[in-house]
Scaffold this motif. Structure first.
Motif, PDB file in Angstrom:
ATOM      1  N   LEU A  48       0.830  -1.218  -0.086  1.00 31.10           N
ATOM      2  CA  LEU A  48       0.184   0.045   0.110  1.00 31.10           C
ATOM      3  C   LEU A  48       0.927   1.280   0.050  1.00 31.10           C
ATOM      4  CD1 LEU A  48      -0.317   1.563   3.104  1.00 31.10           C
ATOM      5  CD2 LEU A  48      -1.228  -0.692   3.768  1.00 31.10           C
ATOM      6  N   VAL A  49       0.081   2.310  -0.461  1.00 28.99           N
ATOM      7  CA  VAL A  49       0.555   3.664  -0.433  1.00 28.99           C
ATOM      8  C   VAL A  49      -0.193   4.555   0.504  1.00 28.99           C
ATOM      9  CG1 VAL A  49       1.378   5.834  -1.573  1.00 28.99           C
ATOM     10  CG2 VAL A  49       2.038   3.607  -2.598  1.00 28.99           C
ATOM     11  N   ALA A  50       0.275   5.072   1.703  1.00 30.33           N
ATOM     12  CA  ALA A  50      -0.584   5.758   2.447  1.00 30.33           C
ATOM     13  C   ALA A  50      -0.164   7.468   2.504  1.00 30.33           C
ATOM     14  CB  ALA A  50      -0.787   5.260   3.921  1.00 30.33           C
ATOM     15  N   ASP A  51      -1.088   8.242   2.993  1.00 29.22           N
ATOM     16  CA  ASP A  51      -0.731   9.575   3.536  1.00 29.22           C
ATOM     17  C   ASP A  51       0.245   9.722   4.491  1.00 29.22           C
ATOM     18  OD1 ASP A  51      -1.018  12.190   4.874  1.00 29.22           O
ATOM     19  OD2 ASP A  51      -2.111  12.653   2.990  1.00 29.22           O
ATOM     20  N   THR A  52       1.321  10.246   4.242  1.00 30.48           N
ATOM     21  CA  THR A  52       2.371  10.133   5.543  1.00 30.48           C
ATOM     22  C   THR A  52       1.690  10.660   6.755  1.00 30.48           C
ATOM     23  OG1 THR A  52       4.196  10.033   4.273  1.00 30.48           O
ATOM     24  CG2 THR A  52       4.461  10.773   6.388  1.00 30.48           C
ATOM     25  N   ALA A  53       0.839  12.070   6.539  1.00 27.55           N
ATOM     26  CA  ALA A  53       0.615  12.915   7.711  1.00 27.55           C
ATOM     27  C   ALA A  53      -0.764  12.221   8.333  1.00 27.55           C
ATOM     28  CB  ALA A  53       0.034  14.000   7.346  1.00 27.55           C
ATOM     29  N   THR A  54      -1.596  11.524   7.560  1.00 22.09           N
ATOM     30  CA  THR A  54      -2.827  11.053   8.107  1.00 22.09           C
ATOM     31  C   THR A  54      -2.892   9.788   8.341  1.00 22.09           C
ATOM     32  OG1 THR A  54      -4.075  10.923   6.172  1.00 22.09           O
ATOM     33  CG2 THR A  54      -3.974  13.053   7.199  1.00 22.09           C
ATOM     34  N   VAL A  65      -3.754   5.657   0.269  1.00 23.49           N
ATOM     35  CA  VAL A  65      -4.143   6.250  -0.876  1.00 23.49           C
ATOM     36  C   VAL A  65      -4.237   5.038  -2.182  1.00 23.49           C
ATOM     37  CG1 VAL A  65      -2.981   7.615  -2.773  1.00 23.49           C
ATOM     38  CG2 VAL A  65      -2.978   8.141  -0.235  1.00 23.49           C
ATOM     39  N   ALA A  66      -3.633   4.225  -2.011  1.00 21.06           N
ATOM     40  CA  ALA A  66      -3.812   3.298  -3.229  1.00 21.06           C
ATOM     41  C   ALA A  66      -3.024   1.793  -2.427  1.00 21.06           C
ATOM     42  CB  ALA A  66      -2.695   3.449  -4.340  1.00 21.06           C
ATOM     43  N   HIS A  67      -3.602   0.799  -2.974  1.00 20.64           N
ATOM     44  CA  HIS A  67      -3.234  -0.613  -2.325  1.00 20.64           C
ATOM     45  C   HIS A  67      -3.315  -1.654  -3.346  1.00 20.64           C
ATOM     46  CE1 HIS A  67      -6.940  -2.898  -1.089  1.00 20.64           C
ATOM     47  NE2 HIS A  67      -7.494  -1.613  -1.539  1.00 20.64           N
ATOM     48  N   GLN A 101      -1.653   3.798  -9.904  1.00 23.47           N
ATOM     49  CA  GLN A 101      -2.764   3.945 -10.957  1.00 23.47           C
ATOM     50  C   GLN A 101      -3.840   4.530 -10.490  1.00 23.47           C
ATOM     51  OE1 GLN A 101      -2.202   0.660 -13.843  1.00 23.47           O
ATOM     52  NE2 GLN A 101      -0.582   1.896 -14.968  1.00 23.47           N
ATOM     53  N   GLY A 102      -4.212   5.609  -9.809  1.00 23.80           N
ATOM     54  CA  GLY A 102      -5.469   5.976  -9.139  1.00 23.80           C
ATOM     55  C   GLY A 102      -5.056   5.249  -7.813  1.00 23.80           C
ATOM     56  N   SER A 103      -6.278   4.553  -7.457  1.00 21.58           N
ATOM     57  CA  SER A 103      -6.539   4.226  -6.177  1.00 21.58           C
ATOM     58  C   SER A 103      -5.937   2.673  -5.913  1.00 21.58           C
ATOM     59  CB  SER A 103      -7.748   4.021  -5.696  1.00 21.58           C
ATOM     60  OG  SER A 103      -8.697   3.435  -6.318  1.00 21.58           O
ATOM     61  N   THR A 104      -5.056   2.279  -7.272  1.00 15.19           N
ATOM     62  CA  THR A 104      -4.624   0.840  -7.208  1.00 15.19           C
ATOM     63  C   THR A 104      -3.157   0.944  -7.231  1.00 15.19           C
ATOM     64  OG1 THR A 104      -4.890   0.678  -9.554  1.00 15.19           O
ATOM     65  CG2 THR A 104      -6.925   0.083  -8.080  1.00 15.19           C
ATOM     66  N   LEU A 105      -2.575  -0.167  -7.065  1.00 14.60           N
ATOM     67  CA  LEU A 105      -1.086  -0.194  -7.200  1.00 14.60           C
ATOM     68  C   LEU A 105      -0.823  -1.447  -8.630  1.00 14.60           C
ATOM     69  CD1 LEU A 105       0.701  -0.145  -3.951  1.00 14.60           C
ATOM     70  CD2 LEU A 105       0.676   1.368  -5.396  1.00 14.60           C
TER      71      LEU A 105
END
Length: 247
Positions: free
Chosen positions: A79-85, A89-91, A150-154
């Motif tokens: 996954l990729v996530a927002d570091t602050a919150t 973002v995508a997984h 790619q958008g909300s996916t990896l």
């Protein structure tokens, strides 16, 4: 495009590389795979992405029924996530992605070397390190996969490239043979797909050891390096069978 040699052993980090990551790991598992549990024997990893510090990358090994400490199969959430919150973002969920038996999984590593595949698209890597823990017949491998957002996916654009493999047989005293192959990736020019070619250089050493006059003598032979060009086709780079990790 000027080729950039990528050292696949750098830009990696240990477990939970920034503040708040540890708390987010449990939250990510329950959000993406409710009721599932992390594999306690194979550590989850996460890391702020140097190319965009607003994002954090994570790899979460999920235990499957029937696993033991030394044998089984794990699913994997990347996954990729927002570091602050910590918001995802995508997984990408990969069923039965990690297998361990005679060869164990030593660790997962996040690779953030500059895999710039297009002017707009940079990939990151997840590397799985394997080891059979044998003295007489040692074996280890490092299998690299690359992902792009790619958008909300990896999307996995490269799967299971064996960037390092070594093994052999010896008498646990001196006599024996050990081979080691190391592969590095260079970014080549883009083709009609718009994606850069990957130039993979393989270097292999073979070391023969023998006892002579009471001394252990090593003789190492280095094969001529070989270069393979991997082109982007149908959404991914095809890895030749001889360069792919196989359980």
């Amino acid at each position: 495009m000027k080729r950039t040699l990528l050292a696949l052993v750098f830009a990696c980090a240990p477990l939970l590389a920034h503040a708040g990551c540890e708390d987010n790991v449990a939250k990510w598992v329950q959000q993406l795979q409710p009721g599932r549990a992390l594999d306690e024997n194979r550590t989850a990893v996460c890391k702020v992405w140097p190319a965009n510090t607003a994002l954090t990358i994570a790899a979460l090994p999920l235990s499957r029924p029937g696993n033991t400490d030394i044998q089984g199969t794990d699913d994997l959430e990347v996954l990729v996530a927002d570091t602050a919150t910590g918001a995802v973002v995508a997984h990408r969920y990969e069923k039965a992605a990690l297998q361990f038996d005679a060869v164990a999984i030593r660790e997962l590593v996040i690779d953030t070397a500059p895999y710039q595949l297009t002017p707009q698209q940079r990939a990151f890597g997840i590397r799985v390190d394997y080891d059979n823990m044998s003295r007489a017949s040692p074996y280890e491998a490092k299998a690299l996969s690359l992902y792009v957002m790619q958008g909300s996916t990896l999307s996995k654009v490269l799967g299971g490239l064996n960037v390092k493999e070594s093994g052999g047989e010896w008498d646990e005293n001196c006599a024996g043979t050990l081979h080691e192959t190391v592969r590095t990736i260079a970014i080549g020019p883009a083709d009609k797909s718009g994606y850069a070619a990957l130039k993979v250089t393989s270097k292999t050493n073979t070391t023969v050891s023998a006892l002579k006059a009471g001394n252990c003598v090593d003789h190492t032979k280095t094969a001529k390096p070989s270069i393979a060009t991997l082109q982007y086709r149908d959404g991914h780079y095809e890895v030749p069978k001889t360069m792919r990790y196989s359980n």
